[in-house]
Motif scaffolding. Structure first.
Motif, short mmCIF file in Angstrom:
data_model
loop_
_atom_site.label_atom_id
_atom_site.label_comp_id
_atom_site.label_asym_id
_atom_site.label_seq_id
_atom_site.Cartn_x
_atom_site.Cartn_y
_atom_site.Cartn_z
N ARG A 445 0.83 -1.21 0.00
CA ARG A 445 0.00 0.00 0.00
C ARG A 445 0.86 1.26 0.00
NH1 ARG A 445 -4.68 -0.33 4.14
NH2 ARG A 445 -5.66 -1.40 2.38
N ASP A 446 0.41 2.27 -0.75
CA ASP A 446 1.07 3.57 -0.80
C ASP A 446 0.96 4.22 0.59
OD1 ASP A 446 1.86 6.18 -1.19
OD2 ASP A 446 0.50 6.58 -2.86
N PRO A 447 2.11 4.58 1.23
CA PRO A 447 2.03 5.20 2.56
C PRO A 447 1.32 6.54 2.58
CG PRO A 447 4.23 4.32 2.17
CD PRO A 447 3.50 4.26 0.85
N THR A 448 1.17 7.21 1.41
CA THR A 448 0.43 8.48 1.41
C THR A 448 -1.08 8.26 1.28
OG1 THR A 448 0.63 8.75 -0.99
CG2 THR A 448 2.40 9.67 0.38
N SER A 449 -1.51 7.02 1.12
CA SER A 449 -2.94 6.72 1.04
C SER A 449 -3.61 6.97 2.39
CB SER A 449 -3.15 5.26 0.63
OG SER A 449 -4.48 4.86 0.88
N PRO A 450 -4.80 7.54 2.38
CA PRO A 450 -5.52 7.73 3.66
C PRO A 450 -5.74 6.42 4.40
CG PRO A 450 -6.54 9.01 1.91
CD PRO A 450 -5.52 8.14 1.25
N LEU A 451 -5.82 5.32 3.65
CA LEU A 451 -6.02 4.02 4.28
C LEU A 451 -4.81 3.60 5.11
CD1 LEU A 451 -7.69 2.07 1.33
CD2 LEU A 451 -8.81 3.04 3.35
N PHE A 452 -3.63 4.08 4.74
CA PHE A 452 -2.42 3.71 5.47
C PHE A 452 -2.35 4.43 6.82
CE2 PHE A 452 2.17 3.80 6.42
CZ PHE A 452 2.46 2.45 6.29
N GLY A 453 -2.78 5.69 6.84
CA GLY A 453 -2.88 6.41 8.11
C GLY A 453 -1.63 7.13 8.57
N ALA A 454 -0.66 7.35 7.67
CA ALA A 454 0.52 8.12 8.05
C ALA A 454 0.20 9.61 7.99
CB ALA A 454 1.69 7.80 7.12
N ARG A 455 1.05 10.42 8.54
CA ARG A 455 0.89 11.87 8.47
C ARG A 455 1.65 12.36 7.26
NH1 ARG A 455 0.90 14.61 14.25
NH2 ARG A 455 -0.46 15.94 13.01
N GLU A 456 0.99 13.09 6.40
CA GLU A 456 1.58 13.48 5.12
C GLU A 456 2.39 14.77 5.26
OE1 GLU A 456 0.40 13.53 0.38
OE2 GLU A 456 -1.15 13.35 1.92
N LEU A 457 3.60 14.75 4.69
CA LEU A 457 4.43 15.94 4.64
C LEU A 457 4.17 16.71 3.35
CD1 LEU A 457 7.87 14.51 5.88
CD2 LEU A 457 6.17 15.77 7.21
N PRO A 458 4.44 18.01 3.33
CA PRO A 458 4.19 18.80 2.12
C PRO A 458 5.23 18.50 1.04
CG PRO A 458 5.26 20.15 3.78
CD PRO A 458 4.95 18.84 4.45
N SER A 459 4.86 18.75 -0.20
CA SER A 459 5.78 18.60 -1.34
C SER A 459 5.36 19.53 -2.45
CB SER A 459 5.80 17.15 -1.85
OG SER A 459 4.54 16.82 -2.43
N SER A 460 6.30 19.83 -3.33
CA SER A 460 5.97 20.55 -4.56
C SER A 460 5.43 19.54 -5.55
CB SER A 460 7.21 21.24 -5.12
OG SER A 460 7.71 22.20 -4.22
N PRO A 461 4.55 19.95 -6.46
CA PRO A 461 4.01 18.99 -7.44
C PRO A 461 5.10 18.33 -8.27
CG PRO A 461 2.79 21.04 -7.48
CD PRO A 461 4.00 21.29 -6.64
N GLY A 462 6.17 19.08 -8.57
CA GLY A 462 7.23 18.55 -9.41
C GLY A 462 7.29 19.26 -10.74
N ASP A 463 8.37 19.07 -11.46
CA ASP A 463 8.56 19.69 -12.76
C ASP A 463 7.59 19.13 -13.79
OD1 ASP A 463 10.53 21.30 -11.78
OD2 ASP A 463 12.16 19.93 -12.32
N PRO A 464 7.43 19.82 -14.92
CA PRO A 464 6.53 19.34 -15.97
C PRO A 464 6.91 17.94 -16.42
CG PRO A 464 7.17 21.60 -16.39
CD PRO A 464 8.00 21.13 -15.25
N PRO A 465 5.96 17.20 -16.97
CA PRO A 465 6.21 15.80 -17.36
C PRO A 465 7.23 15.67 -18.49
CG PRO A 465 4.09 16.55 -18.16
CD PRO A 465 4.58 17.61 -17.24
N TRP A 466 7.72 14.43 -18.64
CA TRP A 466 8.76 14.16 -19.63
C TRP A 466 8.23 14.11 -21.06
CZ3 TRP A 466 8.76 9.54 -16.08
CH2 TRP A 466 7.86 8.57 -16.48
N ALA A 467 6.92 13.94 -21.20
CA ALA A 467 6.32 13.87 -22.53
C ALA A 467 4.92 14.45 -22.47
CB ALA A 467 6.29 12.43 -23.04
N PRO A 468 4.40 14.98 -23.57
CA PRO A 468 3.09 15.62 -23.57
C PRO A 468 1.96 14.73 -23.08
CG PRO A 468 4.26 16.11 -25.60
CD PRO A 468 5.06 15.07 -24.89
#
Length: 501
Positions: A445-468
């Motif tokens: 399970r993805d630890p950022t999933s609400p089902l996992f129940g961890a506390r989420e830290l902030p992040s930037s969305p990230g740079d534009p994608p590698w392809a359109p």
């Protein structure tokens, strides 16, 4: 010999700050000595590679004796460095406090005798006496205040004298190792046992005995329970003497050319553990577990990240970040699809967090374990075992999955009540990080999933994608340590125990 007077103690402040400079200079000098002697030994071995017979054996024995002597002096020097860094700061602080108080007294119209007795200066107003007081009343108030100042000054001077005595005793205990190998039993091995017992035995042994153990066990620098500074010295001597060192091992020597780098573990297969800042004396200790493709060549990048984490934690001098590259990380994404490497690594990572406790000096450190990418799977698998992790907080960064554990509350953290664990588990994955394509299909399970129940830290969305046609960019998977990253700042806060709970 009479004890130093108050003004003499205050005068120490002009030079006491150089104690750390002396420790750094001595550390640098010993490193250079290691390198020079190792270079001579390697060169001599190359010349004598095909030399046999009595003379060759004598030559080889002489070289080994030189290396043993150099290593003994290096360990003795390390004992002096440890004494300076351990007891020096208290002396610097107490001397500065006494000096500052004497200066304040002079400014406020008082003077101190050699024995520390404070008196008002005749003909000068005292800053802590009301200006509208009559001469008689002013003198009476100043005399009473002077008695209080005398008590304060004498306590400050006594604290400085005590700190000086502690440092002198530490140096006295260290210096015999420079001259002799008292109580050494050659050919014996350091007794086996849990790290806490190893630490007790090691600290009670002479420098000569430690060197006898080192001569009998070339791998001694990797032993849990030996203080970090001594492990570092043993492993540096071993690294500098490697005759057929690889390019990565030679590069490691250059990366260690800073006094805040400590080589805790050095394996022949390229695995290593390096700390930025001494975890034995740090208030906050973080262990960073990198992911897929980690090799000895990865240390440059990971040490840069460790430096940034220390900065983000606020007070670098009281923070240590341990880069743990002591597991066989998957070489590529195909191998990373299996949790087998994480399971194989779990005992080592769990042991490290416990080992750091065994040699730590002073109040227990606040320990945090950070796993990046597949390293987060290693952390998840380790913490899901009954033995768990000796950590107050866990951070899972860009995780492909926590290794099968379904919820944060299923992890085991030493010292954290089971019902409170989920408040101490943190997770973050940038919106455009392509690791999102893996979870939850590969490693849990993805630890950022609400089902996992961890506390989420902030992040930037990230740079534009590698392809359109895609929303992901591969560089986003390693952007969490970039300067200015909200994730970097948040991780620093957790390391320093300032997480928003």
């Amino acid at each position: 010999m009479s004890e130093p007077s108050a003004d003499v103690v205050a005068g120490w402040s002009r030079d006491s700050h150089r104690l750390d400079e002396v420790a750094v200079d001595l550390d640098t000098l010993v490193d250079r000595c290691d390198e020079q002697i190792a270079a001579v030994v390697r060169g001599s071995q190359d010349v004598a590679e095909h030399w046999t017979g009595t003379a060759a054996a004598a030559h080889d024995a002489a070289l080994q004796a030189r290396r043993t002597e150099a290593a003994r002096v290096a360990l003795a020097a390390q004992a002096v460095i440890t004494a300076l860094r351990g007891a020096g700061p208290d002396l610097v602080h107490t001397v500065a406090a006494a000096d500052a108080f004497l200066r304040a007294l002079a400014t406020d119209g008082y003077r101190a005798d050699a024995d520390g007795r404070v008196q008002p200066v005749p003909g000068r107003p005292q800053a802590d006496v009301p200006r509208d007081a009559s001469s008689a009343l002013a003198l009476s108030i100043a005399t009473v205040n002077a008695a209080g100042h005398t008590d304060t000054l004498r306590r400050l001077v006594a604290a400085a004298r005590d700190a000086d005595a502690v440092l002198a005793a530490a140096l006295d205990a260290a210096t015999p190792g420079v001259h002799a190998e008292a109580a050494a039993t050659p050919g014996t091995l350091l007794p086996l046992g849990p790290p806490a017992e190893v630490a007790r035995v090691w600290r009670g042994a002479s420098v000569g005995q430690r060197m006898a153990w080192a001569a009998a066990d070339p791998d001694l620098g990797n032993r849990a329970g030996i203080p970090v500074a001594d492990r570092d010295r043993l492993n540096r001597v071993r690294l500098s003497g490697m005759r057929a060192a690889t390019a990565d091992q030679r590069a490691l020597r250059r990366r260690l050319a800073r006094p805040d780098r400590f080589l805790l573990t050095l394996r022949d297969d390229g695995r290593a553990v390096v700390a930025v800042g001494d975890p034995d004396v740090a208030r906050d200790v973080a262990v960073m577990v990198p992911g897929t493709g980690t090799t000895l060549a990865s240390l440059t990048t990971n040490l840069d990240r460790a430096d940034r984490l220390r900065g983000a934690a606020g007070d670098g001098s009281s923070t240590s970040v341990v880069v743990w590259q002591d597991y066989a990380a998957p070489a590529d994404l195909t191998a990373a699809a299996s949790p087998s490497a994480a399971r194989a690594a779990a005992a080592g990572l769990g042991g490290l967090t416990a080992d750091l406790r065994a040699t730590h000096l002073g109040p227990p450190a606040h320990q945090t374990v950070i796993g990046h990418s597949y390293g987060s799977t290693v952390v998840g698998v380790t913490a899901s075992r009954p033995e768990g992790l000796d950590a107050a907080d866990v951070i899972l960064v860009a995780s492909p999955g926590a290794g099968g554990v379904l919820t944060a509350s299923g992890l085991h953290l030493t010292g954290v009540e089971p019902g409170e664990v989920s408040d101490h588990v943190w997770a973050v994955t940038a919106d455009r990080d392509p690791i999102r394509l893996a979870s939850p299909y590969v490693l849990g399970r993805d630890p950022t999933s609400p089902l996992f129940g961890a506390r989420e830290l902030p992040s930037s969305p990230g740079d534009p994608p590698w392809a359109p046609h895609s929303r992901y960019g591969i560089e986003n998977h390693s952007s969490y340590w970039e300067p200015g990253s909200p994730t970097l700042a948040a991780m620093g806060a957790v390391i320093a125990g300032r997480g928003d709970r």
